[in-house]
Design an enzyme around this catalytic site. Structure first.
Site, PDB file in Angstrom:
ATOM      1  N   HIS A 151       0.950  -1.413  -0.196  1.00  0.00           N
ATOM      2  CA  HIS A 151       0.101   0.322  -0.133  1.00  0.00           C
ATOM      3  C   HIS A 151       0.334   1.432  -0.453  1.00  0.00           C
ATOM      4  O   HIS A 151       1.814   1.101   0.670  1.00  0.00           O
ATOM      5  CB  HIS A 151      -0.656   0.257   1.441  1.00  0.00           C
ATOM      6  CG  HIS A 151      -2.166  -0.559   0.954  1.00  0.00           C
ATOM      7  ND1 HIS A 151      -2.040  -2.133   1.519  1.00  0.00           N
ATOM      8  CD2 HIS A 151      -3.430  -0.499   1.196  1.00  0.00           C
ATOM      9  CE1 HIS A 151      -3.418  -2.669   1.020  1.00  0.00           C
ATOM     10  NE2 HIS A 151      -4.194  -1.268   1.130  1.00  0.00           N
ATOM     11  N   ASN A 183       7.978  -3.728   4.504  1.00  0.00           N
ATOM     12  CA  ASN A 183       6.664  -3.314   3.974  1.00  0.00           C
ATOM     13  C   ASN A 183       6.022  -3.696   5.391  1.00  0.00           C
ATOM     14  O   ASN A 183       5.707  -3.218   6.305  1.00  0.00           O
ATOM     15  CB  ASN A 183       6.014  -4.190   2.858  1.00  0.00           C
ATOM     16  CG  ASN A 183       4.659  -4.038   2.975  1.00  0.00           C
ATOM     17  OD1 ASN A 183       3.957  -2.174   3.652  1.00  0.00           O
ATOM     18  ND2 ASN A 183       4.024  -4.815   2.722  1.00  0.00           N
TER      19      ASN A 183
END
Lengths: 340, 340
Positions: A151, A183
């Site tokens: 994201h 991440n």
């Protein structure tokens, strides 16, 4: 400070040197008329060739020219088309060449983070079908690629409605990101740092996106090198990611604390201070070809990491995911003063 | 056919496979509301946070949302800005990230090539000062880089006026190109082939630009890898170049012969047939993120290399430079029928 960070900072600070070099060439340039405003233009002696097509564009060259380069637009404007998409939780510009966004912008406030009307277990990753198929990032490109669907605007920033959270799961808000160590770790801590800024600022804006930075090879040459995932290869794997952060004081025309961070798309030791990844906004601009604060007057602008302690607060990923809702707004970050 | 060419053709022909894969995910997608049109959106319970800024953009999210991601635009639109430049001899779009053009379009006719009102010895390379300094390709970036300042629209196509030729010498019409064996050889033969098309077509349009293509490494992964020249590194060295060529029959709404070629930015043996570098236009589109023939109806479209023999005519560089003016319009290419 990492080598890559140094490289882009060098690129910025070299602007002074560039000015000096430009001076070397200035006599040459001065003696040459600029192409579009040459006073020495000769009227072509060639007769005007019959135009084979009906003019279709308003930007035509004058009829005194025997050719019409912009007549190409009869077949459609080549682009690039930087698809702009606005969702409740984010606004983004998509890069049809890399199949990643150019940038994704979000806005968070204490109130938007306090709301908890969404559950990420109800959201699923979806392709952005508004992007023409040849240029679209696909779910299958990420499948078994070894990279997370990372994201750019995090789901946890859009808990104020399920629709808002769902809109963070569209693939045009994703880039391939290293999972373990990035991440799910350091990058997540940076996202957490941004959320904690709402303890100090009533309004925080964050722009996030990929970079494709060169590094110096052993032969002394600078090269950009990045993987492209998918079969056939489709989605570029950025070498780095940036966040440009705006802490707004809540007054119209008030002060804005600006900070920029560039992190390698790689495992990062949690012991590394966030300050090591701080860069001038201009460095991100130069590297990305974008502009982030063109209209922000210098007198309104403060340096974020002078206003607050730019540091991460390490929590385990699982704990963070589970407890995020409860902790938000209730826990000040290490060293970051809480406004509540 | 080269490996890189095969790779981008594979990417195009895989579209069918992609459709099948999409079907695999369709049940998942169908059960998920699309982010921007979800019927299940919940009204946020959080009170609307006070907007800290005066709205500055017309594209605002509805007031029922607690945040305003597009409010970022108060600091300026991030871009990307694809600087569009129109000159007498060419129209181009500039890529601020790579410091190369995205594409450069030109238009040639028998008459425009027959005119000889310009001398390239009177033209000098100039930086495009209309591009903001941080994003501008500099003369010093090319200096001692080992690469030619490679015209995308060749100077020899703009002999109809000195101003027109001068405007091909702006750096936004350049990319770093391998000199020996490419820019001064095979690439020049391709440019010559395009000019010879005016023997058959009364109007020829050519779009030229750089590509940054992945190749398969020994570990089986696809990687894009390219040098960046300048100190600090500034201008990307494309891995390949494309030309998309439109041969127009001179009638409004008439037939258009379309051909596309992708060549590696490397020494190419003159013995290699040009046909080996022919690719579907869609392959260039997919690789570049651009679109070249969106508005050209299929029934008007012909395949160039079925209409003419797509082959180069090898002449020595020095001879070609010297004799170009005299030969133009007077010599049909090998296998390319002359219309005169």
């Amino acid at each position: 400070m990492s080598k890559a960070t140094l490289a882009i900072i060098a690129a910025v600070s070299a602007a002074t040197g560039a000015a000096a070099t430009a001076a070397l060439y200035s006599s040459r340039k001065d003696s040459t008329p600029t192409p579009s405003a040459s006073p020495t233009s000769t009227t072509p002696t060639a007769p005007r060739a019959p135009s084979p097509v009906t003019p279709a564009t308003p930007t035509r060259t004058p009829l005194t020219h025997p050719v019409d380069p912009s007549g190409l637009f009869q077949y459609g404007f080549p682009g690039p088309t930087a698809d702009l998409r606005t969702h409740p939780s984010l606004t983004l510009s998509y890069d049809r060449r890399t199949r990643n966004p150019h940038w994704v912008a979000e806005h968070i406030t204490p109130a938007s983070l306090a709301a908890s009307n969404a559950d990420r277990r109800h959201s699923v990753f979806v392709e952005d079908t508004s992007i023409p198929e040849p240029f679209r990032a696909k779910l299958k490109d990420y499948f078994r690629s070894g990279y997370d669907r990372g994201h750019q605007v995090p789901a946890a920033d859009a808990k104020w409605s399920q629709e808002a959270m769902d809109s963070t799961f569209v693939l045009s808000n994703m880039c391939p990101q290293v999972g373990e160590g990035f991440n799910r770790d350091y990058w997540a801590h940076l996202e957490d740092f941004c959320r904690r800024l709402t303890h100090r600022y009533p309004s925080v804006r964050i722009v996030t996106g990929p970079l494709y930075l060169p590094k110096r090879d052993s032969d002394g040459k600078w090269r950009v090198s990045y993987e492209v995932v998918g079969s056939p290869p489709n989605v570029s794997v950025p070498t780095h990611f940036y966040k440009v952060v705006f802490g707004e004081d809540g007054r119209t025309g008030g002060e804005v604390a600006v900070g920029a961070f560039v992190l390698p798309n790689a495992h990062i030791d949690n012991a590394k201070p966030l300050a090591e990844f701080e860069v001038p906004v201009e460095a991100v601009e130069r590297a990305s070809g974008l502009e982030f604060a063109k209209l922000l007057p210098a007198q309104r602008r403060k340096r974020l990491c002078r206003e607050v302690d730019c540091s991460i607060l390490v929590k385990e990923y699982g704990d963070r995911q589970k407890s995020f809702g409860r902790q938000q707004g209730g826990q000040g970050g290490r060293g970051l003063p809480s406004s509540s």
